[in-house]
Design a protein around this motif. Structure first.
Motif, PDB file in Angstrom:
ATOM      1  N   CYS A  18       0.793  -1.116  -0.121  1.00  0.00           N
ATOM      2  CA  CYS A  18       0.119  -0.053   0.042  1.00  0.00           C
ATOM      3  C   CYS A  18       0.887   1.254  -0.136  1.00  0.00           C
ATOM      4  O   CYS A  18       0.628   2.196  -0.683  1.00  0.00           O
ATOM      5  N   VAL A  19       1.807   1.180   0.751  1.00  0.00           N
ATOM      6  CA  VAL A  19       2.808   2.181   0.569  1.00  0.00           C
ATOM      7  C   VAL A  19       3.558   2.638  -0.474  1.00  0.00           C
ATOM      8  O   VAL A  19       3.785   3.581  -1.008  1.00  0.00           O
ATOM      9  N   ASP A  20       3.833   1.426  -1.290  1.00  0.00           N
ATOM     10  CA  ASP A  20       4.764   1.528  -2.455  1.00  0.00           C
ATOM     11  C   ASP A  20       3.468   2.086  -3.638  1.00  0.00           C
ATOM     12  O   ASP A  20       3.836   2.875  -4.404  1.00  0.00           O
ATOM     13  N   ILE A  21       2.331   1.777  -3.431  1.00  0.00           N
ATOM     14  CA  ILE A  21       1.248   2.307  -4.143  1.00  0.00           C
ATOM     15  C   ILE A  21       0.935   3.615  -4.155  1.00  0.00           C
ATOM     16  O   ILE A  21       0.602   4.699  -5.040  1.00  0.00           O
ATOM     17  N   PHE A  26      -0.754   6.220   2.933  1.00  0.00           N
ATOM     18  CA  PHE A  26      -0.689   5.141   3.457  1.00  0.00           C
ATOM     19  C   PHE A  26       1.038   5.348   4.147  1.00  0.00           C
ATOM     20  O   PHE A  26       1.715   5.535   3.336  1.00  0.00           O
ATOM     21  N   ASP A  27       1.146   4.660   5.322  1.00  0.00           N
ATOM     22  CA  ASP A  27       2.448   4.659   6.078  1.00  0.00           C
ATOM     23  C   ASP A  27       2.758   3.503   6.771  1.00  0.00           C
ATOM     24  O   ASP A  27       1.716   2.649   7.150  1.00  0.00           O
ATOM     25  N   LEU A  28       3.968   3.079   6.981  1.00  0.00           N
ATOM     26  CA  LEU A  28       4.261   1.703   7.711  1.00  0.00           C
ATOM     27  C   LEU A  28       5.238   1.922   8.854  1.00  0.00           C
ATOM     28  O   LEU A  28       6.570   1.628   8.817  1.00  0.00           O
ATOM     29  N   PRO A  29       4.647   2.784   9.933  1.00  0.00           N
ATOM     30  CA  PRO A  29       5.747   3.364  10.855  1.00  0.00           C
ATOM     31  C   PRO A  29       6.210   2.050  11.847  1.00  0.00           C
ATOM     32  O   PRO A  29       7.375   2.143  12.346  1.00  0.00           O
ATOM     33  N   ASP A  30       5.246   1.214  12.316  1.00  0.00           N
ATOM     34  CA  ASP A  30       5.636   0.382  13.340  1.00  0.00           C
ATOM     35  C   ASP A  30       5.364  -1.253  12.837  1.00  0.00           C
ATOM     36  O   ASP A  30       4.670  -1.966  13.493  1.00  0.00           O
ATOM     37  N   ASP A  31       5.685  -1.532  11.651  1.00  0.00           N
ATOM     38  CA  ASP A  31       5.474  -2.872  11.244  1.00  0.00           C
ATOM     39  C   ASP A  31       3.932  -3.185  11.059  1.00  0.00           C
ATOM     40  O   ASP A  31       3.414  -4.223  10.942  1.00  0.00           O
ATOM     41  N   VAL A  32       2.948  -2.025  10.982  1.00  0.00           N
ATOM     42  CA  VAL A  32       1.507  -2.152  10.671  1.00  0.00           C
ATOM     43  C   VAL A  32       1.084  -0.988   9.855  1.00  0.00           C
ATOM     44  O   VAL A  32       1.516   0.274  10.379  1.00  0.00           O
ATOM     45  N   ALA A  33       0.649  -1.287   8.752  1.00  0.00           N
ATOM     46  CA  ALA A  33       0.356   0.128   7.941  1.00  0.00           C
ATOM     47  C   ALA A  33      -0.646   0.929   8.746  1.00  0.00           C
ATOM     48  O   ALA A  33      -1.771   0.225   9.230  1.00  0.00           O
TER      49      ALA A  33
END
Length: 65
Positions: A18-21, A26-33
């Protein structure tokens, strides 16, 4: 239709797709989007839909209205 709300249900596998798209939403700060707050979702409607459809565990949800 305009996207009014975007959220993540439990079960994210931290694949980062999701972050790539759509890193604007979307962000992935703590191993959960997470979904970033204060974003105009309409500006990224196609990317949000693509991220939701591409999510391997189908935890990205959105509401149109």
């Amino acid at each position: 239709m305009a996207i009014k709300k975007v959220w993540m249900e439990e079960g994210c596998t931290s694949c980062n797709l999701c972050v790539d798209i759509c890193p604007e939403v979307f962000d992935l700060p703590d191993d959960v989007a997470i979904v970033k707050e204060g974003v105009n979702y309409d500006d990224y409607a196609e990317e949000i839909k693509e991220a939701a459809e591409s999510c391997p565990v189908e935890v990205i949800k959105f509401e149109e209205g």
